[in-house]
Design a protein around this motif. Structure first.
Motif, mmCIF file in Angstrom:
data_model
loop_
_atom_site.group_PDB
_atom_site.id
_atom_site.type_symbol
_atom_site.label_atom_id
_atom_site.label_comp_id
_atom_site.label_asym_id
_atom_site.label_seq_id
_atom_site.Cartn_x
_atom_site.Cartn_y
_atom_site.Cartn_z
ATOM 1 N N TRP A 180 13.047 -40.866 -5.978
ATOM 2 C CA TRP A 180 11.780 -40.888 -6.719
ATOM 3 C C TRP A 180 10.705 -41.415 -5.783
ATOM 4 O O TRP A 180 10.876 -42.446 -5.138
ATOM 5 C CB TRP A 180 11.852 -41.820 -7.930
ATOM 6 N N LEU B 41 8.912 -45.224 -12.710
ATOM 7 C CA LEU B 41 10.137 -45.147 -13.508
ATOM 8 C C LEU B 41 9.901 -44.346 -14.774
ATOM 9 O O LEU B 41 10.710 -43.483 -15.143
ATOM 10 C CB LEU B 41 10.621 -46.562 -13.820
ATOM 11 N N ARG B 42 8.770 -44.598 -15.448
ATOM 12 C CA ARG B 42 8.471 -43.899 -16.697
ATOM 13 C C ARG B 42 8.249 -42.408 -16.485
ATOM 14 O O ARG B 42 8.463 -41.609 -17.411
ATOM 15 C CB ARG B 42 7.227 -44.502 -17.359
ATOM 16 N N ARG B 43 7.835 -42.011 -15.295
ATOM 17 C CA ARG B 43 7.655 -40.588 -15.011
ATOM 18 C C ARG B 43 8.988 -39.867 -14.812
ATOM 19 O O ARG B 43 9.023 -38.640 -14.754
ATOM 20 C CB ARG B 43 6.765 -40.417 -13.774
ATOM 21 N N HIS B 44 10.086 -40.646 -14.686
ATOM 22 C CA HIS B 44 11.395 -40.036 -14.432
ATOM 23 C C HIS B 44 12.418 -40.299 -15.526
ATOM 24 O O HIS B 44 13.453 -39.622 -15.553
ATOM 25 C CB HIS B 44 11.944 -40.531 -13.088
ATOM 26 N N THR B 45 12.180 -41.267 -16.394
ATOM 27 C CA THR B 45 13.119 -41.543 -17.470
ATOM 28 C C THR B 45 12.378 -42.165 -18.642
ATOM 29 O O THR B 45 11.372 -42.860 -18.448
ATOM 30 C CB THR B 45 14.251 -42.473 -17.015
ATOM 31 N N ASP B 46 12.883 -41.908 -19.850
ATOM 32 C CA ASP B 46 12.278 -42.525 -21.029
ATOM 33 C C ASP B 46 13.129 -43.683 -21.556
ATOM 34 O O ASP B 46 12.912 -44.169 -22.662
ATOM 35 C CB ASP B 46 12.053 -41.486 -22.133
ATOM 36 N N ARG B 47 14.092 -44.137 -20.757
ATOM 37 C CA ARG B 47 14.902 -45.277 -21.175
ATOM 38 C C ARG B 47 14.051 -46.542 -21.219
ATOM 39 O O ARG B 47 13.329 -46.838 -20.261
ATOM 40 C CB ARG B 47 16.067 -45.487 -20.206
ATOM 41 N N PRO C 225 17.618 -44.740 -8.817
ATOM 42 C CA PRO C 225 18.479 -45.164 -9.925
ATOM 43 C C PRO C 225 19.870 -45.530 -9.420
ATOM 44 O O PRO C 225 20.422 -44.852 -8.555
ATOM 45 C CB PRO C 225 18.510 -43.943 -10.847
ATOM 46 N N VAL D 262 17.488 -49.736 -11.617
ATOM 47 C CA VAL D 262 16.671 -48.918 -10.727
ATOM 48 C C VAL D 262 16.088 -49.830 -9.659
ATOM 49 O O VAL D 262 15.408 -50.810 -9.982
ATOM 50 C CB VAL D 262 15.537 -48.193 -11.479
ATOM 51 N N THR E 49 17.436 -50.881 -17.310
ATOM 52 C CA THR E 49 17.052 -50.080 -18.473
ATOM 53 C C THR E 49 18.173 -50.076 -19.513
ATOM 54 O O THR E 49 19.328 -50.422 -19.231
ATOM 55 C CB THR E 49 16.752 -48.628 -18.054
#
Length: 289
Positions: A177, A232-238, A263, A268, A287
């Motif tokens: 990422w 992080l939010r651009r790659h996962t919604d956890r 990750p 992460v 997360t």
């Protein structure tokens, strides 16, 4: 090197340990919309009940010192809740946060933040005195505890000719990422405005270069941390349960900055790299599964 701090003064600074203050605030929608625009996000407009993204609580509980109480550097004059450390440079050094993921702060909440001075520690560095102040914050809404945070502040002397310069640490380039950007004075101004941060190192080029001796406007440590969790939010919604970060080296406007993530199961690894390839911030997030 400047003269060392007086031991009697250091003892008085220790008297601040245990001091508390409580602030109340309403989690309104306008700062959420504004920070989303500042970070170049295309989020839907926040509605009552929208959870705050991680670290966006820094938009609230802002100090509102009268103009007469502001010092030369744009911060409030020393004393009050924070101890009166007589060193001119003050920086956000890092922090550790733990969210109650079942009870996030939400738009429309009436919230309360209780803060306590947890420690005041003195260290003698290669370039002079350092004073580290750790503040513990607990944020509550009507449903209970939403977030606990430990905030590290470092105070240091102004640079002197001949002071040793810490060797840069090379940052990893192999991130799955990655987001590259060039922080400019507009980004820094908007973030300062959103967080009511008057610290002149972020917007006053004459002051930051001539008085504090930096080569450019300093990118806010909290802004870099926010960019890391935004990545992080651009790659996962956890949902994020825990986050810790440490500022390693200042970053400056007009120079490339890369935020990176890798990750590792439920964790992460996150870090920021400057235009020279050096590490500017090291962080990690945990997360929900």
């Amino acid at each position: 090197m400047a003269a060392p701090l007086d031991p009697a003064l250091l003892a008085r600074l220790g008297e601040w340990v245990g001091r508390t203050e409580t602030l109340a605030d309403d989690i309104t929608a306008a700062p959420v919309r504004a920070l989303a625009a500042t970070l170049d996000r295309d989020d839907p407009p926040p509605q009552p009940g929208t959870p705050l993204p991680p670290l966006w609580h820094w938009l609230y509980f802002l100090p509102a010192h009268p103009a007469r109480e502001i010092g030369e550097d744009g911060h409030a004059k020393r004393g009050g809740f924070l101890p009166p450390v007589p060193l001119p440079r003050r920086m956000w050094a890092g922090g550790r946060l733990a969210w109650e993921t079942g009870n996030p702060l939400r738009v429309g909440d009436a919230a309360r933040r209780t803060s306590r001075i947890a420690s005041v520690k003195h260290k003698a560095g290669r370039s002079g005195d350092l004073v580290f102040v750790t503040v513990v914050h607990e944020l509550h809404n009507a449903r209970g505890l939403a977030l606990a945070e430990e905030h590290d502040i470092v105070y240091r002397d102004a640079p002197q000719p001949g002071d040793p310069v810490p060797a840069p640490v090379a940052a990893d380039r192999g991130a799955p990422w990655q987001r590259d950007l060039v922080p400019d004075d507009v980004l820094l101004f908007r973030y300062s405005a959103l967080t009511f941060n008057g610290h002149r190192i972020h917007y006053d080029r004459r002051y930051v270069t001539e008085v504090e001796g930096y080569p450019g406007l300093v990118v806010h440590g909290p802004l870099i941390a926010t960019l890391l969790l935004d990545l992080l939010r651009r790659h996962t919604d956890r949902p994020v349960r825990r986050f810790e970060f440490k500022a390693v080296r200042p970053a400056f406007d007009g120079r490339a900055l890369s935020v990176n993530g890798r990750p590792e199961g439920g964790r992460v690894a996150l870090w920021a790299r400057d235009h020279e390839g050096s590490l500017t911030m090291q962080a990690s997030a945990e997360t929900e599964p």
